[in-house]
Scaffold this motif. Structure first.
Motif, PDB file in Angstrom:
ATOM      1  N   SER A   1       0.864  -1.663  -0.005  1.00  0.00           N
ATOM      2  CA  SER A   1       0.077   0.099   0.318  1.00  0.00           C
ATOM      3  C   SER A   1       1.418   1.454   0.160  1.00  0.00           C
ATOM      4  O   SER A   1       2.411   1.512   0.076  1.00  0.00           O
ATOM      5  CB  SER A   1      -0.959  -0.108   1.591  1.00  0.00           C
ATOM      6  OG  SER A   1       0.108  -0.227   2.119  1.00  0.00           O
ATOM      7  N   SER A   2       0.261   2.450  -0.127  1.00  0.00           N
ATOM      8  CA  SER A   2       0.742   3.822  -0.196  1.00  0.00           C
ATOM      9  C   SER A   2       1.168   4.068   1.572  1.00  0.00           C
ATOM     10  O   SER A   2       2.377   5.042   1.720  1.00  0.00           O
ATOM     11  CB  SER A   2       0.844   4.635  -0.594  1.00  0.00           C
ATOM     12  OG  SER A   2      -0.763   5.542   0.252  1.00  0.00           O
ATOM     13  N   TRP A   3       0.861   3.281   2.145  1.00  0.00           N
ATOM     14  CA  TRP A   3       1.650   3.498   3.572  1.00  0.00           C
ATOM     15  C   TRP A   3       3.325   3.793   4.184  1.00  0.00           C
ATOM     16  O   TRP A   3       3.532   2.313   3.589  1.00  0.00           O
ATOM     17  CB  TRP A   3       0.868   2.495   4.322  1.00  0.00           C
ATOM     18  CG  TRP A   3       0.996   2.909   6.420  1.00  0.00           C
ATOM     19  CD1 TRP A   3       0.361   3.547   6.874  1.00  0.00           C
ATOM     20  CD2 TRP A   3       1.697   2.370   7.264  1.00  0.00           C
ATOM     21  NE1 TRP A   3       0.622   4.215   8.017  1.00  0.00           N
ATOM     22  CE2 TRP A   3       1.641   2.737   8.330  1.00  0.00           C
ATOM     23  CE3 TRP A   3       2.683   1.112   6.752  1.00  0.00           C
ATOM     24  CZ2 TRP A   3       2.566   2.654   9.155  1.00  0.00           C
ATOM     25  CZ3 TRP A   3       3.213   0.870   8.162  1.00  0.00           C
ATOM     26  CH2 TRP A   3       3.268   1.673   9.147  1.00  0.00           C
ATOM     27  N   ASN A   4       3.575   4.411   4.962  1.00  0.00           N
ATOM     28  CA  ASN A   4       4.955   4.717   4.526  1.00  0.00           C
ATOM     29  C   ASN A   4       5.243   5.866   5.582  1.00  0.00           C
ATOM     30  O   ASN A   4       5.985   6.886   5.532  1.00  0.00           O
ATOM     31  CB  ASN A   4       5.770   5.024   3.007  1.00  0.00           C
ATOM     32  CG  ASN A   4       6.991   5.629   3.093  1.00  0.00           C
ATOM     33  OD1 ASN A   4       7.727   4.145   4.780  1.00  0.00           O
ATOM     34  ND2 ASN A   4       7.795   6.049   2.152  1.00  0.00           N
ATOM     35  N   PRO A   5       5.827   5.356   6.877  1.00  0.00           N
ATOM     36  CA  PRO A   5       6.164   5.982   8.038  1.00  0.00           C
ATOM     37  C   PRO A   5       7.541   6.881   7.788  1.00  0.00           C
ATOM     38  O   PRO A   5       8.601   6.817   9.263  1.00  0.00           O
ATOM     39  CB  PRO A   5       5.763   5.083   8.702  1.00  0.00           C
ATOM     40  CG  PRO A   5       6.098   3.116   8.324  1.00  0.00           C
ATOM     41  CD  PRO A   5       5.634   3.678   7.232  1.00  0.00           C
ATOM     42  N   ASP A  19      -7.797  -1.686  17.875  1.00  0.00           N
ATOM     43  CA  ASP A  19      -8.781  -1.408  16.265  1.00  0.00           C
ATOM     44  C   ASP A  19      -8.105  -1.062  14.915  1.00  0.00           C
ATOM     45  O   ASP A  19      -8.691  -0.727  14.221  1.00  0.00           O
ATOM     46  CB  ASP A  19      -9.599   0.354  16.999  1.00  0.00           C
ATOM     47  CG  ASP A  19      -8.669   1.343  17.204  1.00  0.00           C
ATOM     48  OD1 ASP A  19      -7.896   1.329  16.791  1.00  0.00           O
ATOM     49  OD2 ASP A  19      -9.275   2.187  17.408  1.00  0.00           O
ATOM     50  N   CYS A  20      -6.595  -1.803  15.550  1.00  0.00           N
ATOM     51  CA  CYS A  20      -5.884  -1.121  14.425  1.00  0.00           C
ATOM     52  C   CYS A  20      -5.729  -0.387  13.686  1.00  0.00           C
ATOM     53  O   CYS A  20      -4.995  -0.312  12.406  1.00  0.00           O
ATOM     54  CB  CYS A  20      -6.109  -2.728  13.630  1.00  0.00           C
ATOM     55  SG  CYS A  20      -5.368  -3.894  13.840  1.00  0.00           S
ATOM     56  N   SER A  21      -6.255   1.157  14.273  1.00  0.00           N
ATOM     57  CA  SER A  21      -6.203   2.386  14.018  1.00  0.00           C
ATOM     58  C   SER A  21      -4.693   3.226  14.219  1.00  0.00           C
ATOM     59  O   SER A  21      -4.036   3.830  13.601  1.00  0.00           O
ATOM     60  CB  SER A  21      -6.729   3.467  14.284  1.00  0.00           C
ATOM     61  OG  SER A  21      -6.747   3.372  15.699  1.00  0.00           O
ATOM     62  N   VAL A  43       2.414   5.264  15.803  1.00  0.00           N
ATOM     63  CA  VAL A  43       2.305   6.016  14.270  1.00  0.00           C
ATOM     64  C   VAL A  43       1.144   5.312  13.567  1.00  0.00           C
ATOM     65  O   VAL A  43       0.020   4.048  14.236  1.00  0.00           O
ATOM     66  CB  VAL A  43       2.825   5.816  13.105  1.00  0.00           C
ATOM     67  CG1 VAL A  43       4.560   6.323  14.143  1.00  0.00           C
ATOM     68  CG2 VAL A  43       3.008   4.131  12.434  1.00  0.00           C
ATOM     69  N   SER A  44      -0.072   6.206  13.281  1.00  0.00           N
ATOM     70  CA  SER A  44      -0.538   6.215  12.638  1.00  0.00           C
ATOM     71  C   SER A  44      -1.385   5.289  11.179  1.00  0.00           C
ATOM     72  O   SER A  44      -0.031   5.355   9.868  1.00  0.00           O
ATOM     73  CB  SER A  44      -2.093   7.415  12.291  1.00  0.00           C
ATOM     74  OG  SER A  44      -3.036   7.437  11.050  1.00  0.00           O
ATOM     75  N   THR A  45      -1.833   3.903  11.138  1.00  0.00           N
ATOM     76  CA  THR A  45      -2.154   3.354  10.889  1.00  0.00           C
ATOM     77  C   THR A  45      -2.514   3.617   8.579  1.00  0.00           C
ATOM     78  O   THR A  45      -2.588   3.169   7.893  1.00  0.00           O
ATOM     79  CB  THR A  45      -2.875   1.608  10.933  1.00  0.00           C
ATOM     80  OG1 THR A  45      -3.997   2.173  10.813  1.00  0.00           O
ATOM     81  CG2 THR A  45      -2.002   1.399  11.831  1.00  0.00           C
ATOM     82  N   VAL A  50       3.699  10.436  13.104  1.00  0.00           N
ATOM     83  CA  VAL A  50       3.613  10.445  15.012  1.00  0.00           C
ATOM     84  C   VAL A  50       2.337  10.847  15.056  1.00  0.00           C
ATOM     85  O   VAL A  50       2.115  12.184  15.254  1.00  0.00           O
ATOM     86  CB  VAL A  50       5.099  10.327  15.005  1.00  0.00           C
ATOM     87  CG1 VAL A  50       5.284  10.291  16.762  1.00  0.00           C
ATOM     88  CG2 VAL A  50       5.722   9.690  13.935  1.00  0.00           C
ATOM     89  N   ASN A  51       1.994  10.506  16.808  1.00  0.00           N
ATOM     90  CA  ASN A  51       0.669  10.710  17.371  1.00  0.00           C
ATOM     91  C   ASN A  51       1.635  10.712  18.707  1.00  0.00           C
ATOM     92  O   ASN A  51       2.692   9.670  19.411  1.00  0.00           O
ATOM     93  CB  ASN A  51      -0.117   9.530  17.970  1.00  0.00           C
ATOM     94  CG  ASN A  51      -0.567   9.722  19.279  1.00  0.00           C
ATOM     95  OD1 ASN A  51      -0.658  10.749  18.814  1.00  0.00           O
ATOM     96  ND2 ASN A  51      -1.528   8.778  19.572  1.00  0.00           N
TER      97      ASN A  51
END
Length: 198
Positions: A1-5, A19-21, A43-45, A50-51
């Motif tokens: 996916s495009s997700w990239n921390p 809740d996997c968020s 981090v947000s999924t 970063v939280n």
């Protein structure tokens, strides 16, 4: 996916919020998605951001993370984490604040001393939650846990207001290994019935 921390180092372990968020990252790094974070971060999924409300500073690399209810059971090489040095090497962090929540008080200590042994500081390497969800296996380089002799592996009971070391132990792990690697239990696994350990 495009997700990239975009972590600027090594990620050793990931755990999720119920809740996997959110994802909790542990490893050896100093920045996540452009935000300063030392060895631990939430981090947000969805965005990878970063939280920053979750404290994010471990004085040594984080090797293992496990979400257990409102606790993030955190093991590694660190002697302090998120402002607390009360529980080095293995600490329970509040899932919202990242602060030591007092669920673990294990006083982990010791390492392996025999002729020719290489340097091997105390540390926690890995952990595995039982299928029943009440027991946690923990591996690493130590000789004492919770005031009890435990070498390389111990079992925690997670029921109650604080986690406790169970009577389970095995003499199989109380012996020397090669001098280049004085401890050798780095991972374990539960059988489907939780009656055996691999």
């Amino acid at each position: 996916s495009s997700w990239n921390p975009n972590v600027n180092g090594i990620v050793n372990s990931i755990s999720f919020s119920p809740d996997c968020s959110e994802a909790y990252l542990g490893g050896k790094f100093t920045s996540v998605n452009g935000t300063a974070a030392t060895n631990i971060a939430e981090v947000s999924t969805s965005t990878g951001a970063v939280n920053t409300a979750f404290a994010h500073n471990a004085a040594g690399q984080v090797e293992s993370l496990l979400t257990y209810g409102t606790h993030i059971l955190t093991g590694g090489y660190f002697t302090s984490i998120n402002g607390s040095s009360a529980n080095p090497y293995f600490t329970s962090l509040n899932a919202v604040t990242g602060k030591d929540d007092g669920f673990l008080h294990l006083s982990i200590s010791g390492n392996y001393q025999f002729p020719g042994v290489s340097t091997n500081p105390t540390r926690v390497y890995n952990q595995q939650l039982s299928h029943g969800g009440t027991l946690d296996l923990v591996e690493g380089d130590f000789t004492s846990v919770g005031g009890l002799p435990r070498q390389q592996i111990f079992m925690l009971s997670l029921t109650g207001s604080t986690a406790t070391v169970t009577p389970w132990t095995s003499a199989e792990f109380s012996q020397d290994c090669a001098t280049v690697e004085p401890f050798y239990v780095k991972a374990a696994s539960w059988s489907p019935s939780d009656s055996e350990i691999y």
